[in-house]
Motif scaffolding. Sequence first.
Motif, short mmCIF file in Angstrom:
data_model
loop_
_atom_site.label_atom_id
_atom_site.label_comp_id
_atom_site.label_asym_id
_atom_site.label_seq_id
_atom_site.Cartn_x
_atom_site.Cartn_y
_atom_site.Cartn_z
N TRP A 278 3.03 19.71 -28.72
CA TRP A 278 3.69 19.46 -27.44
C TRP A 278 4.98 18.66 -27.61
O TRP A 278 5.98 18.94 -26.95
N ALA A 279 4.96 17.69 -28.51
CA ALA A 279 6.17 16.89 -28.74
C ALA A 279 7.30 17.76 -29.30
O ALA A 279 8.46 17.64 -28.88
N ALA A 280 6.97 18.63 -30.25
CA ALA A 280 7.98 19.53 -30.82
C ALA A 280 8.52 20.49 -29.77
O ALA A 280 9.73 20.73 -29.70
N LEU A 281 7.65 21.03 -28.93
CA LEU A 281 8.09 21.95 -27.88
C LEU A 281 9.00 21.25 -26.88
O LEU A 281 10.00 21.82 -26.41
N GLY A 282 8.67 20.01 -26.54
CA GLY A 282 9.53 19.25 -25.63
C GLY A 282 10.89 18.98 -26.21
O GLY A 282 11.91 19.04 -25.51
N ALA A 283 10.96 18.69 -27.51
CA ALA A 283 12.24 18.42 -28.15
C ALA A 283 13.09 19.68 -28.25
O ALA A 283 14.33 19.63 -28.15
N LEU A 284 12.46 20.83 -28.44
CA LEU A 284 13.21 22.09 -28.56
C LEU A 284 13.75 22.55 -27.21
O LEU A 284 14.77 23.25 -27.16
N ALA A 285 13.07 22.20 -26.12
CA ALA A 285 13.47 22.66 -24.79
C ALA A 285 14.61 21.82 -24.24
O ALA A 285 14.79 20.66 -24.61
N ALA A 286 15.40 22.42 -23.35
CA ALA A 286 16.48 21.69 -22.67
C ALA A 286 16.11 21.43 -21.21
O ALA A 286 16.63 20.50 -20.60
N ARG A 287 15.23 22.27 -20.66
CA ARG A 287 14.79 22.12 -19.27
C ARG A 287 13.29 22.38 -19.20
O ARG A 287 12.69 22.92 -20.13
#
Length: 388
Positions: A278-287
């Motif tokens: 989840w942390a990696a996905l949040g960092a990759l996303a912009a919105r």
Amino acid sequence: MSSTPAWLTVTLREVETKIRDRAFIISTLITVLLIVGAIVLTSFLANRTSNYSVAAADQLSQQVLQQAQQRQGEDVELSIAQPNASDAQSQLAEGELDAILSSDGADGFIVQGREEIPSALSSLLSSSAQEVMTAQLLQSSGLDPALLPDADLLRVELLEGDAERNSMIQAMAFIFSFLFYMAALLFGMPIANSVIEEKQNRVVEILASAIKLRELLAGKILGNIILAVGQLLIFLGVGLAAAWLSPVEIPFLGVVSQVATWFVVFFLAGFLVLAGFWAALGALAARTEDLQQSSGPVVTLLVGILFVGLYAKGTVLVIASYIPIVSSVAMPIRLLTGNVPWWEPALSLLVVVAFSWAVLIFAEKIYRRAVMHTGGALTLRKALKLED
């Protein structure tokens, strides 16, 4: 300056923010009440005996009712009323009687009820009538009814456990799987949302000037782990306490209590892996919209774990108990059988801990490289090419 480590400050902030959230408190309390209510209701229904008052219209029906009294179980209690014919009809109409049994003169019987005849009562009277009529037929032929085979000729034996234990395993498999699925979503998704929010508001740039990004990420993960495990312990503790205090004896409760401890440990290891995802996905996303698209594989994985917990058997369950994350549900379910040597859960736990360590290191690397990027959503390959 405060001597409190930065990661601990972030952890405490995550926990404090959540426990002050009214929606979180209300949902937790409602769940606790539902758990207690379900156990109380189950105990009440299990301990409840249905009482039926039935009158006989003739001597043969009287014999059937007497036979039914001998066959009644713990859930059905039959009392034989002795009114005359006219009083019986009026008592039935007023609800003082549940039924009137009478012979139809052709080797059959009629059961009269006011609005309905409960299935348990109907089944009891039907089997009792059959036994009485069979006994009379044998006697008329000069045979002794006592020589008939016992009604319960079939004895069930299972290669693995017994029916009662298998029912317990199925129930606990659902509970373990559902708790893991819900906790992974309720406390995993906020990690990603928090990362995106700080990234959108440029707050992470301010935080990065005060603490290391590694410590910021560690605080977020630890805070949500404390919340997830804390809520899980509350649910399990309340459920087990209510079960122990229940007036109805619940079989295998000691086994469930022991395996619940293993489940908490495996849950912690599995949640660490998901927290890294989840942390990696949040960092990759912009919105937030980007997260909704990229979180599909993680959600699919959680659904797969749920289905493994509910339906996996035999060799499939054994294999699943050694696959990281999936083992968080599969191994506790296997332990419920009582036939798993101690080294198997220990080995499975070692595998998932090693895997979670590798995932967290990789997730921290992605987080440090992608969280400061504001030019739009990143793919994993692009994030790995960025510099810290």
